[in-house]
Design an enzyme around this catalytic site. Sequence first.
Site, mmCIF file in Angstrom:
data_model
loop_
_atom_site.group_PDB
_atom_site.id
_atom_site.type_symbol
_atom_site.label_atom_id
_atom_site.label_comp_id
_atom_site.label_asym_id
_atom_site.label_seq_id
_atom_site.Cartn_x
_atom_site.Cartn_y
_atom_site.Cartn_z
ATOM 1 N N GLN A 1 37.700 26.332 3.567
ATOM 2 C CA GLN A 1 39.165 26.255 3.412
ATOM 3 C C GLN A 1 39.759 26.080 4.808
ATOM 4 O O GLN A 1 40.419 26.967 5.338
ATOM 5 C CB GLN A 1 39.685 27.527 2.762
ATOM 6 C CG GLN A 1 39.251 27.701 1.314
ATOM 7 C CD GLN A 1 39.975 28.866 0.646
ATOM 8 O OE1 GLN A 1 41.172 29.063 0.830
ATOM 9 N NE2 GLN A 1 39.237 29.660 -0.104
ATOM 10 N N ASP B 1 26.025 13.582 1.001
ATOM 11 C CA ASP B 1 27.236 12.850 1.392
ATOM 12 C C ASP B 1 27.096 12.425 2.843
ATOM 13 O O ASP B 1 26.191 12.876 3.553
ATOM 14 C CB ASP B 1 28.513 13.679 1.152
ATOM 15 C CG ASP B 1 28.496 15.006 1.872
ATOM 16 O OD1 ASP B 1 27.943 15.082 2.986
ATOM 17 O OD2 ASP B 1 29.046 15.988 1.326
ATOM 18 N N ARG C 1 34.293 14.509 -4.970
ATOM 19 C CA ARG C 1 34.422 15.810 -5.642
ATOM 20 C C ARG C 1 35.666 15.789 -6.522
ATOM 21 O O ARG C 1 36.760 15.481 -6.061
ATOM 22 C CB ARG C 1 34.527 16.933 -4.594
ATOM 23 C CG ARG C 1 34.625 18.314 -5.225
ATOM 24 C CD ARG C 1 34.613 19.416 -4.176
ATOM 25 N NE ARG C 1 33.289 19.685 -3.645
ATOM 26 C CZ ARG C 1 32.335 20.345 -4.286
ATOM 27 N NH1 ARG C 1 32.550 20.796 -5.517
ATOM 28 N NH2 ARG C 1 31.169 20.567 -3.716
ATOM 29 N N LYS D 1 29.657 10.762 -2.159
ATOM 30 C CA LYS D 1 30.056 11.837 -3.081
ATOM 31 C C LYS D 1 31.570 11.869 -3.247
ATOM 32 O O LYS D 1 32.301 11.771 -2.277
ATOM 33 C CB LYS D 1 29.579 13.185 -2.519
ATOM 34 C CG LYS D 1 30.056 14.385 -3.312
ATOM 35 C CD LYS D 1 29.359 15.662 -2.871
ATOM 36 C CE LYS D 1 30.191 16.474 -1.953
ATOM 37 N NZ LYS D 1 29.568 17.769 -1.610
ATOM 38 N N GLY E 1 37.842 52.982 -3.860
ATOM 39 C CA GLY E 1 37.365 51.616 -3.646
ATOM 40 C C GLY E 1 37.357 51.188 -2.184
ATOM 41 O O GLY E 1 36.765 50.170 -1.833
ATOM 42 N N GLU E 2 38.010 51.950 -1.319
ATOM 43 C CA GLU E 2 38.037 51.552 0.100
ATOM 44 C C GLU E 2 36.656 51.683 0.712
ATOM 45 O O GLU E 2 35.882 52.581 0.371
ATOM 46 C CB GLU E 2 39.041 52.417 0.870
ATOM 47 C CG GLU E 2 40.478 52.080 0.522
ATOM 48 C CD GLU E 2 41.485 52.811 1.404
ATOM 49 O OE1 GLU E 2 41.082 53.681 2.199
ATOM 50 O OE2 GLU E 2 42.685 52.511 1.273
ATOM 51 N N HIS F 1 30.471 24.445 8.290
ATOM 52 C CA HIS F 1 30.684 23.247 7.477
ATOM 53 C C HIS F 1 31.355 22.147 8.316
ATOM 54 O O HIS F 1 30.942 20.990 8.281
ATOM 55 C CB HIS F 1 31.521 23.618 6.258
ATOM 56 C CG HIS F 1 31.842 22.456 5.401
ATOM 57 N ND1 HIS F 1 30.870 21.674 4.830
ATOM 58 C CD2 HIS F 1 33.034 21.902 5.041
ATOM 59 C CE1 HIS F 1 31.446 20.698 4.140
ATOM 60 N NE2 HIS F 1 32.744 20.817 4.260
ATOM 61 N N ASP G 1 21.407 19.703 2.889
ATOM 62 C CA ASP G 1 22.863 19.890 2.990
ATOM 63 C C ASP G 1 23.118 21.166 3.788
ATOM 64 O O ASP G 1 22.200 21.966 4.007
ATOM 65 C CB ASP G 1 23.462 19.997 1.581
ATOM 66 C CG ASP G 1 24.928 19.574 1.533
ATOM 67 O OD1 ASP G 1 25.526 19.330 2.609
ATOM 68 O OD2 ASP G 1 25.468 19.482 0.422
#
Length: 291
Positions: free
Chosen positions: A97, A167, A195, A193, A34-35, A129, A219
């Site tokens: 994040q 938004d 969330r 907006k 999988g590497e 973002h 957006d």
Amino acid sequence: MIISGAASQALAAALARELEEPLARAEYDRFPDGELLATVPDLADSDGIGDTDRAIIVASTVSSDAHLELLQLQDAAREAGVSEVVTVLPYMGYARQDKAFEAGHPISARTVARAISSTTDRVLTVTPHEEAVCEFFEPTATAVDAADRLAEPLPDNLVDPVFLSPDAGAIDLAETVRDAYGDGAGETDYFEKVRHSGTEVEITPSDVDVAGRDVVVADDIIATGSTMSEAVGVLQERGVGRVFVTCVHPLLASNAVTKLSQAGVEAIYGTDTIERQQSAVSVAPSIAAHF
Ligand code: R5P
């Protein structure tokens, strides 16, 4: 030379054309366990690719594999003795994040930025973002604004157009699209907006009268399509004309396209920061302007 991550091959080729720089051939392999192994045979072939003083690696980090592959491509360039490694993140994964939202959470955007920074001299990322994520890189990344590209695929016969953002945070983007579409002709406004979860959003209508008018909702990202489909639903209740949705990053995860189609959108447009069927316009000229 321009080196592409597996998910950004069309954009890398477009950037190579814009900059008139050679496009290297990378290979993306996976071992039985999988590497991953991403390699750039052209880095070893001095006849094939010419001057390797600078490598520009173009890789949207759309998945964990894409992140790892980017780190490998950066390392391969350094290992080959390239003096300047430039990393272009057309779409920066994990950028949303950007805080520890609850106790015990990581700041994932900072974590990936640190890893990417370790083997590069310069980073550019397209319409992040929040521009503040650029500060997680060392040195600070450059944000490339590609919002004006979103006007290009829109039909040129929009009826009394309204440019909306779902938004308040994206109103600049809607204004940029309006300005690029027709010398400032057309109204702009935004929805409110809230969330509730990753897939549930509540949209409060804007006051602008949309009856019989064509609307473009713009957006930065369409991810699950929840934000856009809610916004489009509100517009349909108000007798809107045609509705076009447009975004810089057409992530279009899961059933986003179906949600938007059911909501009654005329067309979905995005750029090639994420290569999808809906990538109607390239950000290569916007990136090239920074070289
Ligand atoms: C958030 O503020 C962003 O600008 C987008 O509105 C959001 O990421 C879109 O996500 P989704 O398509 O999942 O509603």
